[in-house]
Motif scaffolding. Structure first.
Motif, PDB file in Angstrom:
ATOM      1  N   PHE A 106       0.764  -1.158   0.078  1.00 13.07           N
ATOM      2  CA  PHE A 106       0.223   0.103  -0.002  1.00 13.07           C
ATOM      3  C   PHE A 106       1.071   1.220   0.053  1.00 13.07           C
ATOM      4  N   PHE A 107       1.612   1.257   0.979  1.00  9.51           N
ATOM      5  CA  PHE A 107       2.890   2.401   1.230  1.00  9.51           C
ATOM      6  C   PHE A 107       3.413   2.574  -0.331  1.00  9.51           C
ATOM      7  N   GLU A 108       4.149   1.557  -0.596  1.00 12.13           N
ATOM      8  CA  GLU A 108       4.897   1.838  -1.923  1.00 12.13           C
ATOM      9  C   GLU A 108       3.744   2.033  -3.123  1.00 12.13           C
ATOM     10  N   ALA A 109       2.718   1.525  -3.153  1.00 11.15           N
ATOM     11  CA  ALA A 109       2.000   1.831  -4.232  1.00 11.15           C
ATOM     12  C   ALA A 109       1.664   3.525  -4.364  1.00 11.15           C
ATOM     13  N   ILE A 110       1.329   3.996  -3.146  1.00 10.49           N
ATOM     14  CA  ILE A 110       0.619   5.217  -3.031  1.00 10.49           C
ATOM     15  C   ILE A 110       1.984   6.324  -3.309  1.00 10.49           C
ATOM     16  N   PHE A 111       2.958   6.057  -2.826  1.00  5.60           N
ATOM     17  CA  PHE A 111       4.084   6.901  -3.102  1.00  5.60           C
ATOM     18  C   PHE A 111       4.786   6.928  -4.443  1.00  5.60           C
ATOM     19  N   LEU A 112       4.731   5.604  -5.182  1.00  5.78           N
ATOM     20  CA  LEU A 112       5.115   5.551  -6.278  1.00  5.78           C
ATOM     21  C   LEU A 112       4.318   6.255  -7.292  1.00  5.78           C
ATOM     22  N   GLY A 113       2.898   6.279  -7.105  1.00  4.86           N
ATOM     23  CA  GLY A 113       1.890   6.979  -7.778  1.00  4.86           C
ATOM     24  C   GLY A 113       2.464   8.525  -7.681  1.00  4.86           C
ATOM     25  N   ILE A 114       2.534   9.002  -6.457  1.00  8.04           N
ATOM     26  CA  ILE A 114       2.834  10.264  -6.499  1.00  8.04           C
ATOM     27  C   ILE A 114       4.374  10.603  -7.143  1.00  8.04           C
ATOM     28  N   TYR A 115       5.312   9.770  -6.750  1.00 10.94           N
ATOM     29  CA  TYR A 115       6.824  10.084  -7.384  1.00 10.94           C
ATOM     30  C   TYR A 115       6.624  10.136  -8.863  1.00 10.94           C
ATOM     31  N   LEU A 116       6.227   9.282  -9.632  1.00  9.68           N
ATOM     32  CA  LEU A 116       5.835   9.271 -10.922  1.00  9.68           C
ATOM     33  C   LEU A 116       5.335  10.562 -11.658  1.00  9.68           C
ATOM     34  N   TYR A 117       4.427  11.473 -11.161  1.00  9.25           N
ATOM     35  CA  TYR A 117       3.703  12.398 -11.485  1.00  9.25           C
ATOM     36  C   TYR A 117       4.065  13.760 -11.053  1.00  9.25           C
ATOM     37  N   THR A 118       5.102  13.835 -10.313  1.00  5.56           N
ATOM     38  CA  THR A 118       5.560  15.170  -9.664  1.00  5.56           C
ATOM     39  C   THR A 118       7.049  15.229  -9.900  1.00  5.56           C
ATOM     40  N   TRP A 119       7.404  15.157 -11.118  1.00  5.57           N
ATOM     41  CA  TRP A 119       9.145  15.223 -11.225  1.00  5.57           C
ATOM     42  C   TRP A 119       9.290  16.752 -11.128  1.00  5.57           C
ATOM     43  N   ASN A 120       8.353  17.783 -11.608  1.00  7.85           N
ATOM     44  CA  ASN A 120       8.595  19.163 -11.487  1.00  7.85           C
ATOM     45  C   ASN A 120       7.601  19.976 -10.688  1.00  7.85           C
ATOM     46  N   LEU A 131      10.222  11.608  -1.801  1.00  5.83           N
ATOM     47  CA  LEU A 131       9.175  10.680  -2.070  1.00  5.83           C
ATOM     48  C   LEU A 131       9.672   9.152  -2.430  1.00  5.83           C
ATOM     49  N   LEU A 132      11.017   9.088  -2.763  1.00  9.67           N
ATOM     50  CA  LEU A 132      11.196   7.862  -3.226  1.00  9.67           C
ATOM     51  C   LEU A 132      11.425   6.938  -2.017  1.00  9.67           C
ATOM     52  N   LEU A 133      11.922   7.565  -0.817  1.00  8.43           N
ATOM     53  CA  LEU A 133      12.268   6.932  -0.032  1.00  8.43           C
ATOM     54  C   LEU A 133      11.257   5.759   0.531  1.00  8.43           C
ATOM     55  N   PRO A 134       9.874   6.310   0.703  1.00  9.45           N
ATOM     56  CA  PRO A 134       8.812   5.557   0.929  1.00  9.45           C
ATOM     57  C   PRO A 134       8.797   4.110  -0.085  1.00  9.45           C
ATOM     58  N   VAL A 135       9.056   4.419  -1.174  1.00  4.52           N
ATOM     59  CA  VAL A 135       9.025   3.329  -2.292  1.00  4.52           C
ATOM     60  C   VAL A 135       9.961   2.407  -2.120  1.00  4.52           C
ATOM     61  N   PHE A 136      11.402   2.956  -1.769  1.00  2.00           N
ATOM     62  CA  PHE A 136      12.191   1.832  -1.544  1.00  2.00           C
ATOM     63  C   PHE A 136      11.952   1.093  -0.238  1.00  2.00           C
ATOM     64  N   ILE A 137      11.480   1.805   1.029  1.00  2.00           N
ATOM     65  CA  ILE A 137      11.208   1.204   2.019  1.00  2.00           C
ATOM     66  C   ILE A 137      10.167   0.120   1.969  1.00  2.00           C
ATOM     67  N   GLY A 138       9.140   0.609   1.242  1.00  2.00           N
ATOM     68  CA  GLY A 138       7.985  -0.231   0.785  1.00  2.00           C
ATOM     69  C   GLY A 138       8.539  -1.618   0.031  1.00  2.00           C
ATOM     70  N   GLY A 139       9.273  -1.560  -0.765  1.00  2.00           N
ATOM     71  CA  GLY A 139       9.675  -2.542  -1.820  1.00  2.00           C
ATOM     72  C   GLY A 139      10.502  -3.435  -0.540  1.00  2.00           C
ATOM     73  N   GLY A 140      11.476  -2.858  -0.217  1.00  4.29           N
ATOM     74  CA  GLY A 140      12.190  -3.696   0.692  1.00  4.29           C
ATOM     75  C   GLY A 140      11.538  -4.420   1.966  1.00  4.29           C
TER      76      GLY A 140
END
Ligand code: HDD
Ligand code: HEM
Ligand code: HEM
Lengths: 443, 337
Positions: A106-120, A131-140
């Motif tokens: 859940f955690f990973e999915a939410i932040f990945l969604g945000i990460y992908l659409y907020t580059w600028n 924002l990538l940290l939660p993705v990294f932590i969630g995947g791990g």
């Protein structure tokens, strides 16, 4: 005609789904580390090449995540459909990490969604990086939790089981069972290693083909640095996994080493073949090495298969899987080490084709090692689904249609595999490096 | 509240969450395809894409969460449903896999092919149809236990009136919920052309929705009287549900307060869904399995509940952030970010 056996088909189907899922799961757990490093270095050094690198890696990553998600959904539903009795027992004993895993997703999915659409979208560059940290932590964390479940299947503790009745369940103990430390760390280290090598392999391939943009060299250097660190840790933890097996699952280690008689100063067998009387021929033998792998002391005693009734022996083919994994592990460590020496002594030159070829081969080989490792670990657990508690045959469904489902799922995976290749090709064809660099305002 | 009841309430809430977010997603896939063959595609796609892109993966997790929680709290479910649902379960799994991956391929790949849209649209209707059979089966008279062997009577399942009414309701609801949400979203984006088209869809699916609900009511009374009478005892919930339905349709007709109208839609489904669920209790599978005899041990129950609370503390702020950035951000919705 082969006689229909739901247990056999269930095993094949489970192995197929997991073997496919693990490719994307490994990348899904490993890649965020590399993207995070690239983005971070880019910000620190104010180097747009790394920024472009992070963006391009993300483009590939997202495709892999999609397939990871759908195959993961498939395996989790399949576990109940194919192994209803196992899942009932697992629900009572090891449901906690399974449940925790979904939070990690859940955690990973939410932040990945945000990460992908907020580059600028943010003023501070660090905000997007964070924002990538939660993705990294969630995947791990998802790799961590699911590995504890698998560890439990290998060394189940935290409950009493008598006459089919479970009592005194302790979910925390079940989760932190004796296999957990080595399993979890080995799985995670090998994920980072594999992800790094896959990227290194791609960068090396570009350089090999004569594209000598400094971008590729930066990509190669970053991924090889990560690869070296995790090649060493994977091998070291792998050695500890061997020691774990010697103590808690000696039949698996014995099967992997074709070690039939209990003895001191045991020899490690590499490659070779077996005849019907279990005589070994054409093998490379390394004296004392097995005792060292099992206990760290050349003279230590290693338990052989003779101590177990033959119907409890794991299939002896796991020997080859083990050989593959260890050989590849040594190879990857060596390649990344050589790369580093050459880099350090300033003698690195991008025309060093032999080294580049070895790096190119490293990516696919690392993935092969992951598969070999899992097949050895899972088949080496046979005939048990939960070692010492429940046999695989008792756990399976009795349904009459597993073979048809097997065919359907194989078809699905073939189609998915082909589609991924096509889509990745299209994605990178539509936005070649030059275009991405230009977008960021560099040549 | 007993642990059993607490457990099933939590899970039911997640299933409800899945029904809403997945319906939006499934329906959007269908409208996406439908408008592209009727030539209205370009108008509607922007709205659909902007909403769906960041959230599709989250939708899938709702389902996994429900399922894994179910196994954790009620392990015997795995035994009864796992054994019998191999075929429908596998088919649903394959459909979900096709949908998820082709959405990603379509969306992240550079070329937009018509046939991937088709896959995406078609699976969006087939998945709710196949998942809804699980609820159908839970009503009993399809699964039988003989000498410790559990089996599913497929012929009965595919020929019974009840199971078809549930499938119809599932599909129609998906289209209705989705259209109502997209109407609101398009309005918010200020995309009036898309708004008019989507509003028409919302209105045209409203009547079928209510008809299908009555059909299911009717057929439950034939199929499982015990459950039906339980629902009658909770009739206030279903009456409220109908009132919210009328409220939602009224607001959409008037083109007013569309945010509120979507909240009404959610309440309409919430009351019906919880009413149905509460009347279903204590059975997880009529008449074999109740929440009391299928429940996990106490240690696991406590561990799961603690996890759940801790997990929510983590998730709610994250979900809020996601919503803030993509659903409730006017600038994002309007395509300015
Ligand atoms: C890039 C992948 C990779 C590499 C290079 C290695 N491994 Fe490995 N190994 C895995 C990937 C892996 C794995 C896929 O992650 C496994 C499968 C199950 C598990 O726990 O991890 C595994 C399992 C596994 C097991 C079985 C553990 C169990 O069943 O509980 C042992 C004993 C080792 N490994 C030992 C080693 C050694 C001595 C290596 C020396 C270099 C090595 N591995 C390299
Ligand atoms: C992702 C990497 C994995 C791969 C490639 C893999 C591979 C396999 C294979 C080949 C089998 C069939 C073994 C045989 O019957 O000889 C199997 C069985 C099984 N695996 Fe794994 N596995 C993986 C991870 C896991 C994990 C993490 C779990 C636990 C959650 C798990 C649970 C099972 C179960 C329940 C079976 C079926 C019962 C059995 O055959 O013992 N696997 N897997
Ligand atoms: C040890 C081997 C495994 C590892 C390392 C692993 C790791 C992961 C990771 C990192 C993801 C996220 C997708 C991505 O980022 O690519 C994922 C997805 C998933 N995995 Fe696995 N997994 C493993 C085995 C399993 C098993 C045995 C199950 C079934 C119980 C499972 C269930 C799932 C599910 C349900 C998803 C989809 C989650 C979502 O909807 O986001 N995985 N896995």
């Amino acid at each position: 005609m082969v006689e229909y056996d739901p247990v056999l088909y269930s095993r094949i189907l489970t192995g197929t789904t997991l073997g496919f899922h693990t490719i994307f799961a490994t990348l899904g757990a490993g890649i965020p580390l590399l993207i995070a490093l690239a983005e971070w270095i880019g910000i620190k050094r104010n180097d747009l090449h790394y920024h472009v690198l992070a963006r391009r890696w993300t483009k590939g990553y997202i495709i892999s995540v999609a397939v990871g998600v759908v195959t993961g959904t498939a395996i989790s539903l399949q576990l109940s459909l194919l192994w209803p009795n196992f899942m009932e027992a697992a629900g009572h004993t090891i449901a906690l990490p399974l449940f925790l895993e979904t939070f990690a997703f859940f955690f990973e999915a939410i932040f990945l969604g945000i990460y992908l659409y907020t580059w600028n979208r943010f003023k501070s560059k660090y905000a997007h990086f964070l924002l990538l940290l939660p993705v990294f932590i969630g995947g791990g964390a998802s790799a961590f939790f699911i590995s504890t479940v698998n560890a439990f299947m290998n060394s189940p503790i935290g409950f009493n089981y008598e006459n089919g009745i479970l009592t005194n369940v302790n979910p925390i103990m079940a989760m932190f069972n004796p296999a957990t430390p080595t399993k979890v760390t080995h799985v995670m280290a090998s994920s980072y290693l594999t992800a790094a090598f896959i990227f290194a392999s791609i960068a090396a391939f570009s350089i090999y083909r004569g594209r000598n943009h400094v971008y590729h060299k930066k990509a190669l250097k970053l991924s090889m640095t990560v690869a070296l660190a995790f090649a060493i840790s994977t091998a070291l933890i792998g050695d500890l996994s061997g020691k774990f097996l010697a103590q808690y699952q000696p039949e698996k280690l014995a099967a992997a080493e074709w070690h039939f008689e209990t003895e001191k100063g045991a020899t490690l067998i590499f490659a070779g073949s077996l005849d019907e009387n279990n005589k070994i021929s054409q093998a490379i033998e390394i004296p004392y090495a097995l005792s060292i792998l099992a206990h760290g002391i050349p003279g230590a005693e290693v338990i052989g298969l003779e101590e177990f009734p033959e119907e409890d022996w794991p299939p002896l083919i796991v020997h080859y899987y083990f050989d593959w994994m260890v050989t590849i592990g040594m190879f990857l460590a060596l390649v990344s080490f050589v790369y580093f020496c050459m880099q350090y002594r300033g003698k690195w030159n991008e025309c060093n084709k032999p080294l580049l070829s070895a790096i190119i081969a490293g990516g696919p080989l690392a993935m092969l090692a992951i598969e070999a490792g899992w097949f050895m670990a899972e088949q080496g657990r046979q005939p048990w689904i939960i070692r010492g508690v429940m046999r695989t045959a008792e756990a399976a469904t009795t349904s009459n249609h597993v073979d048809t489902m097997l065919i359907l799922f194989i078809l699905l995976y073939v189609i998915l595999a082909i589609s991924i290749v096509i889509v990745l090709k299209r994605v990178f064809k539509a936005s070649p490096l030059e275009k991405d660099l230009k977008k960021q305002g560099i040549e | 509240m007993s642990y059993e009841l607490l457990g099933i309430t939590v899970l039911w809430t997640f299933l409800y969450g899945y029904v809403i977010v997945a319906s939006i997603d499934f329906g959007a896939g269908f409208f996406n395809y439908y408008t592209s063959i009727t030539g209205k595609g370009p108008i509607v796609h922007k709205v659909i894409d902007r909403y769906l892109s960041p959230v599709w993966e989250v939708t899938n997790v709702f389902l996994i969460f429900f399922y894994v929680g179910l196994i954790g709290f009620f392990p015997s479910i795995a035994y009864y449903y796992g054994t019998t649902l191999l075929i429908p379960g596998s088919i649903a799994t394959i459909l979900i896999a096709i949908r998820g991956s082709y959405y990603a391929f379509h969306h992240y790949g550079p070329k937009k092919a018509r046939w991937t849209q088709f896959l995406y649209g078609a699976t969006g209707l087939l998945i709710p149809a196949s998942l809804s059979t699980v609820l159908t089966v839970s009503e009993g008279k399809y699964i039988f236990v003989n000498n410790g062997n559990v089996s599913l009577d497929y012929r009965e399942l595919f020929t019974s009136f009840y199971s078809w009414t549930v499938i119809i309701l599932a599909i129609v609801s998906v289209l209705y919920i989705s259209a109502c949400f997209l109407t609101y979203y398009a309005h918010k984006a200020g995309d009036m052309e898309a708004f008019h088209i989507l509003r028409k869809y919302a209105l045209s699916w409203s009547l079928p929705t209510i008809l299908a609900s009555f059909l299911v009511f009717l057929s439950i009374s034939h199929h499982n009287w015990e459950h039906f009478s339980g629902m009658l005892d909770l009739s206030w919930m279903f009456i409220l549900s109908s009132l919210f339905f009328l409220g939602a349709v009224f607001l959409i007709l008037k083109k007013q307060r569309l945010g509120l109208s979507f909240i009404f839609v959610m309440l309409q489904y919430a009351f019906a869904f919880y009413g149905y669920g509460a009347a279903h209790l204590p059975y997880l599978l009529y008449p074999y399995l109740s929440i009391y005899d299928g429940f996990t041990n106490e240690a696991m129950a406590i561990a799961l509940i603690i996890t759940f609370v801790a997990g929510l503390l983590l998730l709610i702020p994250s979900l809020y952030l996601l919503m803030r950035l993509f659903v409730f951000s006017n600038q994002y919705v309007q395509g300015k970010k």
